[in-house]
Every structure is written in C-alpha cells, then in structure tokens.
Design a protein around this motif. Structure first.
Motif, PDB file in Angstrom:
ATOM      1  N   THR A 100       0.803  -1.225   0.000  1.00  0.00           N
ATOM      2  CA  THR A 100       0.000   0.000   0.000  1.00  0.00           C
ATOM      3  C   THR A 100       0.839   1.281   0.000  1.00  0.00           C
ATOM      4  O   THR A 100       0.598   2.183  -0.790  1.00  0.00           O
ATOM      5  N   GLY A 101       1.822   1.396   0.877  1.00  0.00           N
ATOM      6  CA  GLY A 101       2.590   2.630   0.999  1.00  0.00           C
ATOM      7  C   GLY A 101       3.903   2.630   0.233  1.00  0.00           C
ATOM      8  O   GLY A 101       4.701   3.560   0.369  1.00  0.00           O
ATOM      9  N   TYR A 102       4.140   1.608  -0.591  1.00  0.00           N
ATOM     10  CA  TYR A 102       5.429   1.472  -1.289  1.00  0.00           C
ATOM     11  C   TYR A 102       5.749   2.693  -2.156  1.00  0.00           C
ATOM     12  O   TYR A 102       6.812   3.287  -2.031  1.00  0.00           O
ATOM     13  N   ALA A 103       4.839   3.070  -3.032  1.00  0.00           N
ATOM     14  CA  ALA A 103       5.087   4.187  -3.961  1.00  0.00           C
ATOM     15  C   ALA A 103       5.316   5.492  -3.200  1.00  0.00           C
ATOM     16  O   ALA A 103       6.222   6.260  -3.542  1.00  0.00           O
ATOM     17  N   GLN A 104       4.526   5.739  -2.168  1.00  0.00           N
ATOM     18  CA  GLN A 104       4.691   6.975  -1.410  1.00  0.00           C
ATOM     19  C   GLN A 104       6.020   6.981  -0.656  1.00  0.00           C
ATOM     20  O   GLN A 104       6.705   7.998  -0.610  1.00  0.00           O
ATOM     21  N   PHE A 105       6.390   5.843  -0.050  1.00  0.00           N
ATOM     22  CA  PHE A 105       7.670   5.771   0.651  1.00  0.00           C
ATOM     23  C   PHE A 105       8.813   6.024  -0.315  1.00  0.00           C
ATOM     24  O   PHE A 105       9.729   6.787  -0.015  1.00  0.00           O
ATOM     25  N   ARG A 106       8.789   5.394  -1.488  1.00  0.00           N
ATOM     26  CA  ARG A 106       9.851   5.597  -2.484  1.00  0.00           C
ATOM     27  C   ARG A 106       9.923   7.077  -2.874  1.00  0.00           C
ATOM     28  O   ARG A 106      11.006   7.644  -2.962  1.00  0.00           O
ATOM     29  N   ALA A 107       8.785   7.703  -3.116  1.00  0.00           N
ATOM     30  CA  ALA A 107       8.771   9.115  -3.504  1.00  0.00           C
ATOM     31  C   ALA A 107       9.278  10.015  -2.380  1.00  0.00           C
ATOM     32  O   ALA A 107       9.996  10.984  -2.625  1.00  0.00           O
TER      33      ALA A 107
END
Length: 94
Positions: free
Chosen positions: A58-65
């Motif tokens: 769920t939070g992968y893309a936001q964490f990477r960004a």
C-alpha cells in the motif's frame, strides 16, 4: 510500535516485516522509517527490491517518492558542481 523480531539471518522474515511496514506507511514511527531506509539502502538485494516492487504494498510508492527516489541536498550540490565544471571546461575550450 513495531519491533523487528525477524532474524537478520532469515531474509524471508526480514522481507515480510518490511512489507508489513510499507503496508502501514505513512503511519509509521520515525524509527520505522529509519528501518525502511536502511533496508532499501543497505540490506536489500536488487532482487528483494524488485520483489517488493512487484508486490506493491500500500505505501510502497509513497515511501519511495518521500525517501528513496529524490536527491539529497548533498547530491544536488555535487551535481551543480559537476555541471559547473563541465561548463567551465567548455568555455575554456571555446
């Protein structure tokens, strides 16, 4: 608070604990963010990062960004210095 009880010698358990943190991101503590950064930056193999990306927690893309895919201030300064050196060489040659 999340405590990493995964055995560091067991990559599968470590992978699962990181996936759980990413599923909760951004609702994680500062300590957990440090743990995520350490895993992505120093502990995870390229295969593990690719596997995590394919699972897409769920939070992968936001964490990477937020933490992985952006330049730090030091990196930006080094890029500017390098670009300035290249421009200076071109100006001197012309």
């Amino acid at each position: 608070m999340f405590e990493n009880k995964a055995d560091p010698a067991n990559p599968s358990a470590r992978f699962d604990s990181i996936e759980l943190l990413l599923n909760r991101y951004p609702d994680v503590s500062d300590e957990e963010v440090v743990q995520l950064k350490r895993w992505f930056g120093k502990q995870a193999s390229a295969f593990e990062v690719a596997s995590m990306a394919s699972k897409n927690p769920t939070g992968y893309a936001q964490f990477r960004a937020d933490h992985i895919d952006k330049f730090s201030i030091l990196e930006m300064v080094l890029i500017a210095l390098f670009a300035g050196a290249i421009v200076s060489i071109i100006v001197l040659v012309l």
